[in-house]
Design a protein around this motif. Structure first.
Motif, mmCIF file in Angstrom:
data_model
loop_
_atom_site.group_PDB
_atom_site.id
_atom_site.type_symbol
_atom_site.label_atom_id
_atom_site.label_comp_id
_atom_site.label_asym_id
_atom_site.label_seq_id
_atom_site.Cartn_x
_atom_site.Cartn_y
_atom_site.Cartn_z
ATOM 1 N N GLY A 1 12.768 10.814 -9.504
ATOM 2 C CA GLY A 1 13.428 11.684 -8.782
ATOM 3 C C GLY A 1 13.937 11.397 -7.549
ATOM 4 N N ARG A 2 13.288 10.416 -6.913
ATOM 5 C CA ARG A 2 13.656 10.209 -5.453
ATOM 6 C C ARG A 2 14.789 9.221 -5.343
ATOM 7 N N VAL A 3 15.441 9.132 -4.117
ATOM 8 C CA VAL A 3 16.233 8.095 -3.930
ATOM 9 C C VAL A 3 15.522 7.135 -3.343
ATOM 10 N N MET A 4 15.826 5.992 -3.846
ATOM 11 C CA MET A 4 15.001 4.729 -3.459
ATOM 12 C C MET A 4 15.716 3.885 -2.563
ATOM 13 N N SER A 5 15.256 3.409 -1.480
ATOM 14 C CA SER A 5 15.941 2.299 -0.748
ATOM 15 C C SER A 5 15.318 1.092 -1.089
ATOM 16 N N MET A 6 16.142 0.216 -1.650
ATOM 17 C CA MET A 6 15.622 -1.120 -2.030
ATOM 18 C C MET A 6 15.510 -2.272 -0.736
ATOM 19 N N LYS A 7 15.905 -1.795 0.333
ATOM 20 C CA LYS A 7 15.936 -2.546 1.587
ATOM 21 C C LYS A 7 14.420 -3.405 1.891
ATOM 22 N N ASN A 8 14.356 -4.799 1.688
ATOM 23 C CA ASN A 8 13.199 -5.606 1.715
ATOM 24 C C ASN A 8 12.325 -5.391 0.714
ATOM 25 N N LYS A 9 12.936 -5.172 -0.702
ATOM 26 C CA LYS A 9 12.079 -4.878 -1.844
ATOM 27 C C LYS A 9 12.784 -5.665 -2.846
ATOM 28 N N ALA B 1 22.302 -1.802 -7.569
ATOM 29 C CA ALA B 1 20.942 -1.810 -7.864
ATOM 30 C C ALA B 1 20.568 -0.789 -8.900
ATOM 31 N N PHE B 2 19.515 -1.308 -10.021
ATOM 32 C CA PHE B 2 19.116 -0.499 -10.931
ATOM 33 C C PHE B 2 17.453 -0.639 -11.251
ATOM 34 N N GLY B 3 16.998 -1.637 -10.753
ATOM 35 C CA GLY B 3 15.625 -1.662 -11.135
ATOM 36 C C GLY B 3 14.712 -2.597 -10.014
ATOM 37 N N SER B 4 13.336 -2.438 -10.236
ATOM 38 C CA SER B 4 12.444 -3.296 -9.121
ATOM 39 C C SER B 4 11.181 -3.175 -10.072
ATOM 40 N N PRO B 5 10.199 -4.275 -9.493
ATOM 41 C CA PRO B 5 8.888 -3.800 -10.139
ATOM 42 C C PRO B 5 7.982 -2.733 -9.275
ATOM 43 N N ILE B 6 8.576 -1.892 -8.733
ATOM 44 C CA ILE B 6 8.153 -0.626 -8.238
ATOM 45 C C ILE B 6 8.441 0.476 -9.016
ATOM 46 N N ILE C 1 16.320 -9.699 -3.040
ATOM 47 C CA ILE C 1 15.788 -9.031 -1.949
ATOM 48 C C ILE C 1 16.649 -7.922 -1.635
ATOM 49 N N GLY C 2 16.435 -6.565 -1.620
ATOM 50 C CA GLY C 2 17.440 -5.691 -1.365
ATOM 51 C C GLY C 2 17.799 -5.590 -0.084
ATOM 52 N N ASP C 3 19.122 -5.060 0.314
ATOM 53 C CA ASP C 3 19.530 -4.965 1.528
ATOM 54 C C ASP C 3 19.616 -3.264 1.758
ATOM 55 N N ASP C 4 20.669 -2.757 2.859
ATOM 56 C CA ASP C 4 20.898 -1.692 3.232
ATOM 57 C C ASP C 4 21.821 -0.891 2.099
ATOM 58 N N GLU C 5 22.419 -1.595 1.160
ATOM 59 C CA GLU C 5 23.475 -1.368 0.219
ATOM 60 C C GLU C 5 22.694 -0.831 -1.044
ATOM 61 N N ASP C 6 21.467 -1.224 -1.255
ATOM 62 C CA ASP C 6 20.763 -1.135 -2.445
ATOM 63 C C ASP C 6 19.794 0.003 -2.621
ATOM 64 N N THR C 7 20.542 1.174 -3.077
ATOM 65 C CA THR C 7 19.573 2.354 -3.274
ATOM 66 C C THR C 7 20.347 2.949 -4.789
ATOM 67 N N SER D 1 0.866 -1.412 -0.131
ATOM 68 C CA SER D 1 0.313 -0.222 0.043
ATOM 69 C C SER D 1 0.809 1.207 0.112
ATOM 70 N N ARG D 2 2.475 1.213 0.340
ATOM 71 C CA ARG D 2 2.886 2.206 0.307
ATOM 72 C C ARG D 2 3.929 2.250 -0.895
ATOM 73 N N TYR D 3 4.409 0.987 -1.182
ATOM 74 C CA TYR D 3 5.068 0.898 -2.352
ATOM 75 C C TYR D 3 4.396 -0.204 -3.605
ATOM 76 N N ARG D 4 3.623 0.581 -4.288
ATOM 77 C CA ARG D 4 2.723 -0.413 -5.097
ATOM 78 C C ARG D 4 3.372 -0.907 -6.192
ATOM 79 N N PRO D 5 3.207 -2.132 -6.698
ATOM 80 C CA PRO D 5 3.583 -2.985 -7.855
ATOM 81 C C PRO D 5 3.489 -1.867 -8.973
ATOM 82 N N SER D 6 4.349 -1.775 -9.931
ATOM 83 C CA SER D 6 4.260 -0.763 -11.069
ATOM 84 C C SER D 6 3.116 -0.891 -11.939
ATOM 85 N N GLN D 7 2.614 -1.976 -12.136
ATOM 86 C CA GLN D 7 1.225 -2.226 -12.748
ATOM 87 C C GLN D 7 0.079 -1.684 -12.243
#
Length: 222
Positions: free
Chosen positions: A145-153, A162-167, A133-139, A77-83
């Motif tokens: 335009g936002r800096v995305m933290s991919m931890k637990n994503k 990291a460069f991509g995600s389904p978000i 599954i992302g960790d603290d280093e994956d941003t 609900s906070r980070y929605r799947p892109s579709q």
């Protein structure tokens, strides 16, 4: 040749996860052709009508990926799947803003098949790719335009990070009209059978090449 794998942790957390990887070479990206644009406009209008009395979260593909997100620790609900984000835009306005032919066409595929899809400039990807599954280093800096933290994503990572995600994907690997070689990562529904997955990937590949020229190949990864 770039090798694409799924990490053991992600496989154990989501045993049914599967992706398709379509590699495109010698393509020409520009504005979406008018004939395709008209077809997509009709599709978006029909989709908007079908969504009037329907919750987007109840769409099969959206529901399946919300469950995957929860399994890896992402609040859908906070980070929605892109579709899901695309469905919500269409439900609200009946259209999507145009970026370029590659992004526009992949957004259409994403809605048609109810799945997240990322498309990347292959020349901006360095070395092999792992979905994990992302960790603290994956941003990374996202397309929003936002800096995305991919931890637990769920995230895709190459030798540069990291460069991509389904978000949302990164600015580093985004496709532009200068892109001649691209990679699409297709997050297939967990419920999809292998034969259906191959049919979907073949259909996507063929239509993309019809619009952009060049040549392409795909692989199914589980």
């Amino acid at each position: 040749m770039t090798t694409i794998t799924i990490s053991n942790e992600l496989k154990q957390t989501c045993p049914n996860i599967q992706i398709g990887a379509i590699t495109y070479h010698h393509i020409v990206i520009e504005s979406i052709p008018q004939m395709i644009e008209r077809r997509m406009s009709v599709f978006f209008n029909e989709l908007k009508l079908s969504l009037e009395n329907k919750n987007v979260s109840d769409i099969d593909g959206v529901s399946q990926f919300r469950k995957i997100f929860k399994a890896v620790g992402t609040d859908p609900s906070r980070y929605r799947p892109s579709q899901e984000a695309l469905f919500r835009r269409v439900k609200k306005s009946g259209e999507l803003y145009s970026v370029n032919s590659a992004v526009d066409l992949n957004n259409f595929f994403s809605l048609h098949y109810e799945i997240p899809i990322g498309v990347y400039d292959l020349k901006q990807i360095h070395g092999d790719i792992q979905l994990k599954i992302g960790d603290d280093e994956d941003t990374y800096e996202g397309l929003n335009g936002r800096v995305m933290s991919m931890k637990n994503k769920i995230t895709s990572r190459d030798e540069s990070g990291a460069f991509g995600s389904p978000i949302v994907d990164s600015k580093r690997t985004m496709v532009t009209e200068k892109t001649t070689d691209a990679l699409a990562l297709v997050y297939l529904k967990p419920s999809m059978q292998e034969e259906e997955a191959h049919q979907l990937l073949q259909a996507m590949k063929d239509m993309f090449i019809q619009v952009h020229g060049g040549d392409a190949s795909y692989e199914w990864i589980k």
